[in-house]
Design an enzyme around this catalytic site. Structure first.
Site, mmCIF file in Angstrom:
data_model
loop_
_atom_site.group_PDB
_atom_site.id
_atom_site.type_symbol
_atom_site.label_atom_id
_atom_site.label_comp_id
_atom_site.label_asym_id
_atom_site.label_seq_id
_atom_site.Cartn_x
_atom_site.Cartn_y
_atom_site.Cartn_z
ATOM 1 N N ASN A 21 20.403 6.049 -38.501
ATOM 2 C CA ASN A 21 20.612 4.587 -38.191
ATOM 3 C C ASN A 21 21.885 3.963 -38.745
ATOM 4 O O ASN A 21 22.219 2.859 -38.449
ATOM 5 C CB ASN A 21 19.101 3.803 -38.626
ATOM 6 C CG ASN A 21 18.796 4.241 -39.988
ATOM 7 O OD1 ASN A 21 18.590 5.314 -40.224
ATOM 8 N ND2 ASN A 21 18.699 3.156 -40.920
ATOM 9 N N GLN A 41 16.481 5.163 -33.551
ATOM 10 C CA GLN A 41 17.683 5.002 -33.144
ATOM 11 C C GLN A 41 18.369 5.765 -31.713
ATOM 12 O O GLN A 41 19.286 5.614 -31.256
ATOM 13 C CB GLN A 41 18.554 5.181 -34.340
ATOM 14 C CG GLN A 41 18.483 4.290 -35.332
ATOM 15 C CD GLN A 41 18.518 2.832 -35.208
ATOM 16 O OE1 GLN A 41 19.272 2.269 -34.091
ATOM 17 N NE2 GLN A 41 18.310 1.729 -35.842
ATOM 18 N N SER A 101 10.505 2.887 -31.319
ATOM 19 C CA SER A 101 10.275 1.380 -31.664
ATOM 20 C C SER A 101 11.108 0.586 -30.425
ATOM 21 O O SER A 101 12.132 0.612 -30.202
ATOM 22 C CB SER A 101 10.974 1.026 -32.828
ATOM 23 O OG SER A 101 10.670 -0.451 -33.081
ATOM 24 N N HIS A 143 11.780 -2.694 -30.201
ATOM 25 C CA HIS A 143 12.964 -3.590 -30.159
ATOM 26 C C HIS A 143 14.233 -2.917 -30.604
ATOM 27 O O HIS A 143 15.344 -3.879 -30.839
ATOM 28 C CB HIS A 143 12.443 -4.572 -31.619
ATOM 29 C CG HIS A 143 12.840 -3.803 -32.903
ATOM 30 N ND1 HIS A 143 13.747 -4.228 -33.779
ATOM 31 C CD2 HIS A 143 11.888 -3.044 -33.653
ATOM 32 C CE1 HIS A 143 13.495 -3.738 -34.972
ATOM 33 N NE2 HIS A 143 12.559 -2.889 -34.873
ATOM 34 N N THR A 190 -7.335 -4.206 -31.603
ATOM 35 C CA THR A 190 -7.052 -4.699 -30.223
ATOM 36 C C THR A 190 -5.704 -4.561 -29.849
ATOM 37 O O THR A 190 -4.611 -5.020 -30.739
ATOM 38 C CB THR A 190 -7.482 -6.188 -30.499
ATOM 39 O OG1 THR A 190 -8.867 -6.302 -30.745
ATOM 40 C CG2 THR A 190 -7.457 -6.981 -28.819
ATOM 41 N N CYS A 225 24.841 -5.077 -52.148
ATOM 42 C CA CYS A 225 24.719 -5.910 -53.550
ATOM 43 C C CYS A 225 24.703 -7.477 -53.325
ATOM 44 O O CYS A 225 24.204 -8.087 -54.219
ATOM 45 C CB CYS A 225 25.856 -5.476 -54.422
ATOM 46 S SG CYS A 225 27.415 -5.709 -53.998
#
Ligand code: PLP
Length: 399
Positions: free
Chosen positions: A150, A184, A204, A206, A242, A330
């Site tokens: 990724n 990815q 995935s 999205h 569900t 950072c």
């Protein structure tokens, strides 16, 4: 101008995906387990999506388990194999550059009596087949190696790894399983689970213009897998709860688009990514591209800007409407430098000066041109300024 170059984090939903999902938020609101026609229509929509997801990776529909996303797919694959096969062995092999969804699951399993080998990678981000071969032990039950990384986009030789595993199986190690995190890679490169030779594969929605919060795990027919969730008998007893009907329909549509538009989308992204890289490396001095230049997905470029603080560059670009990401976080309060770039052997300084640009199917040349001009101007300005205060990268990496 707003330019979104963080498509490895998430993508915009395709208009066709939104349109396909809309009915399932209101009129078609049935529970797929219900006997009445509302329920049956929901079930039919889920099964159509399952066929689309299966077609994208050359699996059979019965081998697709819908889950809540890449993280759950990775957890289910790693923990599911570990728990179901612990009577055959307690050893797992993975790499140092996996997503935390795999790494943290492995770390948790280490606390439960499993032994984990974290393979190193080369400067290009590739695992060595020799290292892997040496790591396989009599009690190895799972090898989990991502298809595409990724942060740098490097593609691992999964088919060769699968070949090695089938040789080991032929020698009697039939407890060995191969999982790949393809989150990815799906929608970026052609994918065929038979050719790859994997037992489990995570995806995935999205990450390829589908909705967030939905994904799938491919589980090869006949694979014994423990479950994470207990409840009803949904998903052939592999995943209780569900079904997220609208999400599944969206994933199905995104999978259809990823399959039918794959070559057009990937060549478009590759052309723009290569253009971005060649302009940036020629216009801005002292820039290095990270990861393998050939074996990588077409939409990611990770570059280190010598003498530039990546966070400052990210913020300067954000102020001009451009979204990119950095491997060293950072400024966000976390002192963890990228474990991936560290594993590639980058120096502290190089990690600090790195940015990831990730393109999507809707990225345009105008957007890239704008990003290039803002980037070169911002990098030059940051270099001119006195060195910014060092962020503390002395903390150990994730591993
Ligand atoms: N695996 C990889 C390689 C990823 O890049 C991501 C998302 O960043 C995930 C897993 C987790 O996926 P999700 O966001 O759907 O939980």
């Amino acid at each position: 101008m707003n330019v979104y170059l963080d498509n490895s984090a998430t993508t915009a939903m395709a208009p066709e995906v939104i349109e396909a999902m809309l009915p399932y938020f209101a009129g078609e609101m049935g529970n797929a387990q219900s006997v009445h026609s509302f329920g049956q229509r929901a079930k039919a929509a889920i099964e159509k999506a399952r066929r689309e997801v299966a077609a994208l990776i050359n699996a059979t529909p019965a081998e697709i388990v819908f889950v809540s996303g890449g993280t759950e797919a990775d957890n289910l694959a790693v923990r599911g194999i570990a728990e179901a096969h612990r009577d055959r062995g307690r050893h797992i092999i993975t790499t140092r550059i996996e997503h935390p969804a795999v790494l943290a699951t492995c770390e948790a399993l280490e606390g439960e009596g499993f032994r984990v080998t974290y393979l190193p990678v080369s400067k290009a981000g590739l695992v060595s087949l020799d290292d892997l071969s040496r790591a396989i032990a009599d009690d190895t039950i799972l090898i989990s190696i991502m298809l595409a990384n990724n942060e740098v986009g490097t593609i691992q030789p999964i088919d060769k790894i699968a070949g090695m595993i089938s040789e080991a199986r032929a020698r009697g190690m039939d407890q060995l399983h191969l999982h790949t995190d393809a989150v990815q890679a799906v929608g970026k490169i052609p994918m065929d689970v038979a050719q790859l030779g994997v037992d489990l594969l995570s995806m995935s929605a999205h990450k390829f213009h589908g909705p967030k919060g939905i994904g799938a795990l491919y589980v090869r027919k006949g694979t014994r897998l423990a479950k994470l969730l207990y409840g009803g008998h949904h998903e052939r007893d592999r995943r209780a709860g569900t079904e997220n009907v609208a999400g599944i329909v969206g994933l199905g549509k995104a999978a259809e688009l990823a399959r039918t538009r794959l070559s057009e989308r990937s060549s478009g992204m590759r052309e723009l990514r290569d253009y971005l890289e060649s302009r940036v490396t020629s216009m801005i001095p002292r820039v290095e591209v990270n990861g393998d230049l050939d074996r990588r997905v077409p939409n990611i470029s990770n570059m280190s800007f010598e003498g530039v603080d990546g966070e400052s560059l990210l913020i300067a670009m954000d102020l001009k409407g451009i979204a990119v990401s950095t491997g060293s976080a950072c400024a966000s309060g976390s002192l963890e430098p990228s474990h991936v770039l560290q594993a590639l052997g980058l120096t502290r300084e190089q990690v600090r000066g790195s940015l990831r640009f990730s393109l999507g199917a809707y990225t345009t040349r105008e957007e890239i041109d704008y990003a290039i001009s803002v980037l070169s101007e911002s990098a030059a300005r940051i270099r001119e300024m006195s060195p910014t205060e060092d962020c503390d990268l002395s903390q150990p990496a994730h591993l």
